[in-house]
Design an enzyme around this catalytic site. Structure first.
Site, PDB file in Angstrom:
ATOM      1  CG  HIS A  37      13.454 -10.259  22.495  1.00 52.08           C
ATOM      2  ND1 HIS A  37      14.244 -10.722  21.480  1.00 52.08           N
ATOM      3  CD2 HIS A  37      12.243  -9.993  21.925  1.00 52.08           C
ATOM      4  CE1 HIS A  37      13.563 -10.747  20.347  1.00 52.08           C
ATOM      5  NE2 HIS A  37      12.346 -10.303  20.583  1.00 52.08           N
ATOM      6  CG  MET A 184      20.438  -5.652  19.255  1.00 47.30           C
ATOM      7  SD  MET A 184      20.666  -6.248  20.925  1.00 47.30           S
ATOM      8  CE  MET A 184      22.391  -5.875  21.110  1.00 47.30           C
ATOM      9  NE  ARG A 187      11.011 -10.293   9.848  1.00 46.63           N
ATOM     10  CZ  ARG A 187       9.903  -9.933  10.495  1.00 46.63           C
ATOM     11  NH1 ARG A 187       9.921  -8.909  11.333  1.00 46.63           N
ATOM     12  NH2 ARG A 187       8.775 -10.601  10.312  1.00 46.63           N
TER      13      ARG A 187
HETATM   14  P1  AMP Z   1       9.481  -9.539  18.514  1.00 47.61           P
HETATM   15  O1  AMP Z   1       9.955 -10.821  19.105  1.00 47.61           O
HETATM   16  O2  AMP Z   1      10.326  -9.048  17.378  1.00 47.61           O
HETATM   17  O3  AMP Z   1       8.002  -9.532  18.209  1.00 47.61           O
HETATM   18  O4  AMP Z   1       9.673  -8.454  19.650  1.00 47.61           O
HETATM   19  C1  AMP Z   1       9.118  -8.622  20.937  1.00 47.61           C
HETATM   20  C2  AMP Z   1       9.241  -7.316  21.672  1.00 47.61           C
HETATM   21  O5  AMP Z   1      10.620  -6.954  21.762  1.00 47.61           O
HETATM   22  C3  AMP Z   1       8.537  -6.146  20.952  1.00 47.61           C
HETATM   23  O6  AMP Z   1       7.897  -5.334  21.920  1.00 47.61           O
HETATM   24  C4  AMP Z   1       9.679  -5.440  20.285  1.00 47.61           C
HETATM   25  O7  AMP Z   1       9.433  -4.063  20.063  1.00 47.61           O
HETATM   26  C5  AMP Z   1      10.787  -5.633  21.305  1.00 47.61           C
HETATM   27  N1  AMP Z   1      12.092  -5.453  20.674  1.00 47.61           N
HETATM   28  C6  AMP Z   1      12.511  -5.980  19.502  1.00 47.61           C
HETATM   29  N2  AMP Z   1      13.754  -5.538  19.198  1.00 47.61           N
HETATM   30  C7  AMP Z   1      14.119  -4.696  20.201  1.00 47.61           C
HETATM   31  C8  AMP Z   1      15.276  -3.913  20.466  1.00 47.61           C
HETATM   32  N3  AMP Z   1      16.320  -3.897  19.633  1.00 47.61           N
HETATM   33  N4  AMP Z   1      15.307  -3.181  21.593  1.00 47.61           N
HETATM   34  C9  AMP Z   1      14.250  -3.190  22.455  1.00 47.61           C
HETATM   35  N5  AMP Z   1      13.135  -3.899  22.259  1.00 47.61           N
HETATM   36  C10 AMP Z   1      13.060  -4.641  21.142  1.00 47.61           C
END
Ligand code: AMP
Length: 283
Positions: A37, A184, A187
């Protein structure tokens, strides 16, 4: 950093930024923020004058048997990270703010939402597209940032933006990984020590296919075999597929355009996804 909880306050804060002529960047998240993030936020800082981040665990993208109730959260840590990264505006809506009673209008994505995760998480991308469209309407960003880790999500959102003429550009940021390659994810906290060790096999499988691709392998079946051979550590493989990176159609035969190998698997009771892009122009 300004923190707002409702749409009215958000609109006022965004209006003030726009009146200053700022190019507004937006990073939607579900919180429990990690370095992945942070890299989205960093990119947003680099490319925009003002950075808006939202944290909202969106109930409409979770299935009835999924982890909505247990989704990890640490709002205090998230707020300090956002402050440290120089976020200008943090939007923390309650569920009733996003989905007032009698809410009944949804975005229905098309074919791009059907394969891969679409098969195993019915309704997931309908929920994602709906909440992202709502957030876009609230923030009205010039540029919004999404992670490549959720490749199908980026494809669904890009398609929605084109199909509905939404006035926003979409930037896709590479996947941030742990020291051993594991993508990353919020979860990952669910994984036991043993599961965490075994989870590593997913990225290793993707890297094995990538190495073969860089060495000239173009046969889709052989590339998939490289990945599958490494997936010894997962408890249940949902899919391991090689698809067109743009529209996610299955690619059979030779890789003759940008492609992706996408994996979803359970390690213990945790569902993990990851992917790697294979681009014939780069190899
Ligand atoms: P989430 O909080 O899981 O909904 O993710 C929010 C944003 O962060 C989404 O656009 C995800 O694709 C991105 N994201 C989650 N994990 C990663 C990661 N390891 N590397 C880059 N972006 C990520």
């Amino acid at each position: 950093m300004r923190v707002v909880h409702n749409v009215a306050e958000l609109r006022i804060a965004v209006k003030a930024m726009r009146e200053k002529g700022f190019r507004i960047g937006f990073v939607p998240t579900m919180g429990f923020l990690h370095e992945g993030h942070a890299s989205l936020i960093q990119q947003c800082k680099n490319r925009c004058d003002a950075t808006v981040v939202s944290i909202f665990v969106n109930p409409t993208q979770f299935g009835p048997k999924e982890d909505l109730a247990t989704y990890p959260s640490d709002l205090e840590a998230d707020q300090s990270l956002c402050l440290k990264l120089g976020v200008n505006l943090l939007f923390l809506p309650a569920t009733a703010e996003m989905y007032p009673s009698a809410f009944q209008t949804f975005i229905e994505p098309g074919a791009v939402a059907e394969p891969l995760c679409g098969k195993y998480r019915p309704g997931h991308f309908r929920g994602v597209a709906t909440v992202v469209a709502k957030l876009f309407n609230m923030v009205q960003p010039d540029l919004a940032f999404f992670g490549q880790k959720d490749l199908q999500q980026t494809a669904v959102i890009k398609r929605m933006v084109r199909d509905l003429n939404l006035p926003v550009d979409i930037a896709v940021v590479p996947t941030l990984r742990e020291y051993d390659g594991l993508a990353m994810s919020s979860r990952n906290i669910y994984l036991s020590t043993d599961e965490r060790k075994r989870a590593r096999c997913i990225s290793l499988g993707l890297f094995a296919a990538e190495a073969a691709f860089m060495a000239g392998e173009r046969d889709t079946a052989s590339l998939l075999t490289r990945t599958n051979e490494c997936l010894w550590g997962v408890d249940e493989l949902q899919y391991c597929e090689l698809v067109d990176a743009q529209n996610l159609d299955p690619l059979v035969g030779q890789v003759d355009r940008a492609a992706a190998i996408c994996v979803a698997a359970y390690v213990g009771s945790t569902r993990l996804i990851d992917n790697i892009i294979l681009s014939p122009n780069q190899a």
